[in-house]
Write a protein that holds these residues in place. Structure first.
Motif, PDB file in Angstrom:
ATOM      1  N   GLY A 229      17.433  21.699  61.410  1.00 34.47           N
ATOM      2  CA  GLY A 229      18.726  21.780  62.067  1.00 34.47           C
ATOM      3  C   GLY A 229      19.279  20.373  62.218  1.00 34.47           C
ATOM      4  O   GLY A 229      18.517  19.422  62.414  1.00 34.47           O
ATOM      5  N   PHE A 230      20.592  20.233  62.105  1.00 36.63           N
ATOM      6  CA  PHE A 230      21.138  18.883  62.182  1.00 36.63           C
ATOM      7  C   PHE A 230      22.527  18.886  62.817  1.00 36.63           C
ATOM      8  O   PHE A 230      23.235  19.888  62.830  1.00 36.63           O
ATOM      9  CB  PHE A 230      21.211  18.232  60.789  1.00 36.63           C
ATOM     10  N   MET A 231      22.875  17.729  63.353  1.00 36.70           N
ATOM     11  CA  MET A 231      24.212  17.443  63.868  1.00 36.70           C
ATOM     12  C   MET A 231      24.847  16.408  62.942  1.00 36.70           C
ATOM     13  O   MET A 231      24.172  15.510  62.439  1.00 36.70           O
ATOM     14  CB  MET A 231      24.140  16.889  65.290  1.00 36.70           C
ATOM     15  N   HIS A 232      26.165  16.529  62.724  1.00 37.56           N
ATOM     16  CA  HIS A 232      26.839  15.591  61.833  1.00 37.56           C
ATOM     17  C   HIS A 232      28.311  15.486  62.245  1.00 37.56           C
ATOM     18  O   HIS A 232      28.818  16.287  63.029  1.00 37.56           O
ATOM     19  CB  HIS A 232      26.729  16.054  60.383  1.00 37.56           C
ATOM     20  N   SER A 233      29.001  14.494  61.696  1.00 35.34           N
ATOM     21  CA  SER A 233      30.427  14.332  61.944  1.00 35.34           C
ATOM     22  C   SER A 233      31.026  13.449  60.854  1.00 35.34           C
ATOM     23  O   SER A 233      30.879  12.221  60.884  1.00 35.34           O
ATOM     24  CB  SER A 233      30.682  13.692  63.318  1.00 35.34           C
ATOM     25  N   PRO A 234      31.670  14.055  59.832  1.00 40.33           N
ATOM     26  CA  PRO A 234      32.249  13.250  58.750  1.00 40.33           C
ATOM     27  C   PRO A 234      33.330  12.299  59.273  1.00 40.33           C
ATOM     28  O   PRO A 234      34.119  12.652  60.145  1.00 40.33           O
ATOM     29  CB  PRO A 234      32.827  14.294  57.793  1.00 40.33           C
ATOM     30  N   ASP A 235      33.347  11.101  58.703  1.00 33.85           N
ATOM     31  CA  ASP A 235      34.173  10.014  59.201  1.00 33.85           C
ATOM     32  C   ASP A 235      34.916   9.367  58.029  1.00 33.85           C
ATOM     33  O   ASP A 235      34.488   9.449  56.878  1.00 33.85           O
ATOM     34  CB  ASP A 235      33.257   8.982  59.877  1.00 33.85           C
ATOM     35  N   ALA A 236      36.045   8.722  58.308  1.00 30.16           N
ATOM     36  CA  ALA A 236      36.806   8.019  57.272  1.00 30.16           C
ATOM     37  C   ALA A 236      37.586   6.875  57.914  1.00 30.16           C
ATOM     38  O   ALA A 236      37.739   6.817  59.142  1.00 30.16           O
ATOM     39  CB  ALA A 236      37.758   8.968  56.552  1.00 30.16           C
TER      40      ALA A 236
ATOM     41  N   ALA B  98      27.277  21.419  63.883  1.00 28.17           N
ATOM     42  CA  ALA B  98      25.844  21.723  63.944  1.00 28.17           C
ATOM     43  C   ALA B  98      25.538  22.715  62.837  1.00 28.17           C
ATOM     44  O   ALA B  98      26.248  23.701  62.666  1.00 28.17           O
ATOM     45  CB  ALA B  98      25.478  22.323  65.306  1.00 28.17           C
ATOM     46  N   ASN B  99      24.500  22.448  62.070  1.00 29.76           N
ATOM     47  CA  ASN B  99      24.217  23.327  60.947  1.00 29.76           C
ATOM     48  C   ASN B  99      22.751  23.268  60.574  1.00 29.76           C
ATOM     49  O   ASN B  99      21.945  22.606  61.241  1.00 29.76           O
ATOM     50  CB  ASN B  99      25.104  22.971  59.749  1.00 29.76           C
ATOM     51  N   VAL B 100      22.425  23.969  59.479  1.00 34.23           N
ATOM     52  CA  VAL B 100      21.041  24.135  59.047  1.00 34.23           C
ATOM     53  C   VAL B 100      20.931  23.729  57.583  1.00 34.23           C
ATOM     54  O   VAL B 100      21.880  23.890  56.805  1.00 34.23           O
ATOM     55  CB  VAL B 100      20.592  25.609  59.227  1.00 34.23           C
ATOM     56  N   SER B 101      19.788  23.200  57.203  1.00 34.19           N
ATOM     57  CA  SER B 101      19.512  22.908  55.797  1.00 34.19           C
ATOM     58  C   SER B 101      18.079  23.314  55.465  1.00 34.19           C
ATOM     59  O   SER B 101      17.255  23.524  56.361  1.00 34.19           O
ATOM     60  CB  SER B 101      19.726  21.419  55.489  1.00 34.19           C
TER      61      SER B 101
END
Length: 312
Positions: free
Chosen positions: A160-167, A205-208
């Motif tokens: 499970g992971f947390m992420h936040s795409p940035d630019a 929040a998602n899964v891989s």
């Protein structure tokens, strides 16, 4: 003093076991094997650092040979492994993984010219907690101290992971005539999700599914050095804030980070862009993916001394 010496000597003698031999107890009728299990379960912990690599809509699989080095980023990790049997172990890992992609890494003109024209970029810091099962291909002896000099393994699990795409915001020319990079959206507490660039609100929040191979090399009785290659297939297509075909979706209220083909300079690399007639960029279908390499220092924790039970 003599009594103390005798008692200590008896305790030490009782605690000396040999998993390949037999043990008999004073006052016990007959001869029975020690009840101890053959394999001594134990725990190891490791710290690792390595590279991270992204595959998705900004780096399709056909383009990784062109821009793979430029999109390489880093990762850090700590792992706790419980060695359950000669061949099987369970691993709990915590990793911090940065991935990135940029259309301006491709050349123009070139086979990825339409990607260059699109002019999108991103970075994403992934905080990942994983649980995997490990299969030690060669097995290991029953005693941790006697473990193999080289131990290759394969693994499969879930994370499970947390992420936040940035630019970055658009590049600009300051008062002195110098071209300056824009700031990252995260520096103001935001991210690409805030702009709903494709008119959707995806989860941060998602899964891989992680899987991979690696090996451990024994340095001394307690320490190994290891190398690990791990691949992840994410259950989302938004690690880069871009789906398979962005042009087919209705953009959100702001076009600022949806279509950047009109910017004169690439926001992240400051490349002076020659704007051409845009076409359909080459994309990577399916969910986003990323893979890592990691060099690890592994420390095997010593088991407590196991003493046999007293006879009935």
């Amino acid at each position: 003093m003599f009594r103390f010496f005798v008692v200590a000597l008896l305790l030490v003698a009782l605690c000396q076991t040999d998993s390949s031999g037999q043990m008999w107890f004073l006052g016990q009728k007959g001869k029975k094997k020690s009840p101890f299990p053959v394999f001594k379960k134990h725990t190891s912990m490791s710290f690792g650092v390595g590279s991270s690599h992204y595959l998705g809509d900004l780096v399709p699989i056909g383009g990784i040979m062109s821009v793979g080095l430029q999109t390489t980023r880093w990762n850090l990790g700590v792992n706790f492994t419980r060695h359950l049997s000669p061949n099987f172990s369970a691993n709990l890992g915590l990793n911090y993984i940065r991935i990135a992609g940029d259309d301006s890494y491709f050349s123009s003109p070139g086979i990825f010219e339409t990607n260059f024209n699109r002019n999108l970029h991103f970075r994403n810091d992934i905080k990942e907690l994983s649980l995997v099962g490990i299969y030690e291909i060669g097995g290991n002896p029953e005693n941790n101290l006697k473990r193999n000099a080289v131990s290759p393994y394969v693994y499969l699990g879930v994370s499970g992971f947390m992420h936040s795409p940035d630019a970055r915001t658009a590049a600009f020319v300051d008062g002195t005539g110098k071209l300056v990079q824009g700031s990252w959206l995260s520096e103001s507490g935001g991210g690409l999700l805030d702009y709903r660039n494709e008119g959707v609100e995806y989860s941060l929040a998602n899964v891989s599914i992680p899987f991979g191979v690696g090996f451990r090399y024994k340095i001394n009785s307690s320490i190994d050095v290891g190398f690990d290659f791990g691949y992840r297939i994410a259950f989302t297509d938004y690690l880069d804030d871009v789906t398979d075909n962005r042009s087919s979706v209705v953009p959100g209220p702001s076009m600022l980070y949806t279509d950047r083909s009109g910017e004169s300079y690439a926001a992240n690399t400051l490349i002076n862009r020659i704007v051409r007639v845009p076409g359909a960029p080459k994309i990577s279908t399916g969910p986003d993916q990323y893979f890592t390499t990691q060099v690890r220092i592994i420390y095997h924790l010593k088991n407590k001394i196991d003493c046999p039970p007293l006879p009935n």
